[in-house]
Design an enzyme around this catalytic site. Structure first.
Site: not given
Lengths: 360, 360
Positions: B118, B140, B182, B224, B234, B238, B242, B245, B249, B262
């Protein structure tokens, strides 16, 4: 209906307890995140309560994922299949996961909710006593690993817990009694009068007297909610909820999660923890005897299953999450109604407890 | 050494940026939780930097888990093998996971750290440009699913990010350029002067001029860190990170994560997002041309790979996390240096962009 709050700031949520709650159409609608939902349940519970649950969701049509019934399905593989289903059915980040069932269903559905697209809304509808008084409240989610119970998981608070006490009517006797082990735990660690009430009223609880049951569930949830609000991520106080659990997890691991229900293992674990508390000079033998007497009066086991040796137990306990850097920590009783974490447990006292209780 | 802070209350942490940081013995010791640690890295990076990293940990001896190199190993199966290793090597809840490598290593090690028992301490040591300017900062973590990228994950902030810019010297040219995508993104969405600096200084960046590199990494991390501090999970701002993105993706899913890095997919995605921004009347064609020109100047692709059709793209985009209840959301530019989320994107404009860019 009783409404308790788990007070966690912006993550606060209600625990709704009462008879017939699931029969109230739309009762869960306010707790859904969007217009998608997935119910995770199992093959035993679905035929009994899925229709009621659908009505409780109001306008939102939910997809359903049925697990096989049992702790041995609380695996990363089951988790992965639920994620597959969510993606195949195109659930977005604004979906809601709803757990309908006992602790296994709640833990695994909660872990999916914690990690699907980095976290989605979660609602708990516990239908076993154990889930209603313990696992559905507090945000612990997890799956098991062959090397240990709950080794993979996350803290992820639900948006609501709905405990319909009517669902306990269909609970098999053995499972019902297993749930009483966790109820008893709250008395031992936190509430002497509640312990004394169980001591004198075990018979009423065993015959599922509605008033006794309501009192037991409300008191248990109130204690748990208070402890969780004080220490959400178990950096201190919350650890006392693990009274008996380090022993229990070891027993469950060594029996491959197959021979005992979790509550039964906790009952044995509490008996061992009480014995260990005596050997550490923290409680007298009379207190330990009182704990053992109530465990037995509730029809629960106090003996480690045959074939489990003391050294195997010790090994399994060292892998437990409560172990820190290889040293074993245990929650021990300081009296009836009080418990605390003991770090760096004395190997001798632990071995004495285990040797007295185990075969070899 | 530059030290930035990601300001998140009690979860705040430093981003340390500089040349030769990894060669400072003991530099990471203050960020370890206890006396156990596991380094997650890959077969390419380990021979280059593992020895330095060991020295940077000071007294703590770390176990090591080496992944195969590549996005296609960012799976639940790799995750599961790391958890196996942690349990077999008896790592407790007070262990520290250390990611040494690029985005794949950081994302998967971070997801292990988020969920092992956890949640345990996590330290990021990014060794690619992409990881240093983007994925290592912000918490993330994720693994991919055959039906979509980063579909399984959690928010779990590291306790420290250490970016040694010397590690970029060994980065293959193609990977280095992918990282620049990026960097460029930050200029487009948030900082017009930074964009203009790249527009005029692309050549310096391409030859890895140390001053240019230091400025690019510091500015990127500062942007960032500011965005993450304003919106950790997000729920709003935030999402602008993306930009490009959702397209990227979809392209990565449709090419099975194999044909493009990527950053390359993001470069193509930014070109598509710029085109879509024009079709929505949010920017003029001149701004879109400027964006395309810098992408090209950095040696990055702007064309959707052959064989990918517009309708396949649309389907793949609808599964993306940024889709809400089946509707597609996109981050579009409102000018150079400004971006925002557009909900309920107009299908016609999106199809026009995709049809113009795709084969069929």
């Amino acid at each position: 209906m009783i409404e308790l709050e788990v007070a966690l700031g912006e993550r606060s949520y209600p625990v709704l307890i009462g008879a017939g709650l699931l029969r109230q159409a739309g009762v869960l609608a306010p707790y859904l995140a969007g217009n998608q939902a997935m119910v995770v349940t199992n093959r035993t519970v679905a035929p009994l309560y899925l229709d009621s649950l659908r009505a409780a969701l109001g306008q939102v049509r939910a997809d359903v994922f049925e697990l096989d019934d049992g702790e041995r399905f609380k695996t990363l593989e089951s988790y992965s299949r639920i994620v597959d289903a969510l993606l195949e059915q195109r659930h977005s980040r604004s979906t809601t996961l709803i757990a309908l069932g006992g602790g296994v269903v709640g833990d695994i559905a909660g872990f999916v909710a914690a990690t699907y697209q980095r976290g989605v809304r979660f609602v708990q509808v516990p239908t076993t006593l154990l889930a209603q008084v313990d696992s559905s409240v507090g945000g612990k989610t997890a799956v098991n690993h062959p090397l240990g119970k709950n080794m993979i998981g996350a803290f992820h608070q639900p948006g609501c817990v709905l405990a319909d006490t009517d669902t306990l009517a269909t609970l098999p006797e053995r499972e019902y009694r297993a749930g009483l082990a966790e109820v008893l735990k709250y008395g031992v660690i936190r509430d002497e009068p509640f312990f004394a009430w169980m001591e004198s009223g075990a018979a009423g609880l065993l015959r599922r007297d509605p008033d006794a049951l309501a009192h037991a569930i409300e008191t248990s949830c109130a204690i748990k909610a208070g402890v969780v609000a004080a220490d959400e991520r178990e950096s201190g106080l919350r650890a006392i909820l693990n009274f008996g659990h380090t022993f229990a997890h070891a027993i469950e691991t060594l029996t491959d999660y197959k021979r005992l229900l979790h509550g039964e293992a906790v009952a044995i674990g509490m008996a061992l923890a009480a014995d260990c508390s005596v050997r550490h000079g923290m409680i007298g033998e009379r207190d330990a005897s009182r704990v053992l007497a109530v465990i037995r009066a509730l029809g629960l086991p106090v003996e480690v299953p045959a074939g489990i040796g003391a050294s195997a137990m010790l090994d399994a306990m060292a892998v437990d999450k409560k172990a820190v850097d290889g040293r074993i920590r245990l929650v021990l009783a300081r009296g009836i109604g009080e418990a605390s974490v003991v770090e760096n447990i004395e190997r001798g006292a632990l071995l004495a407890t285990l040797s007295a209780a185990c075969d070899g």
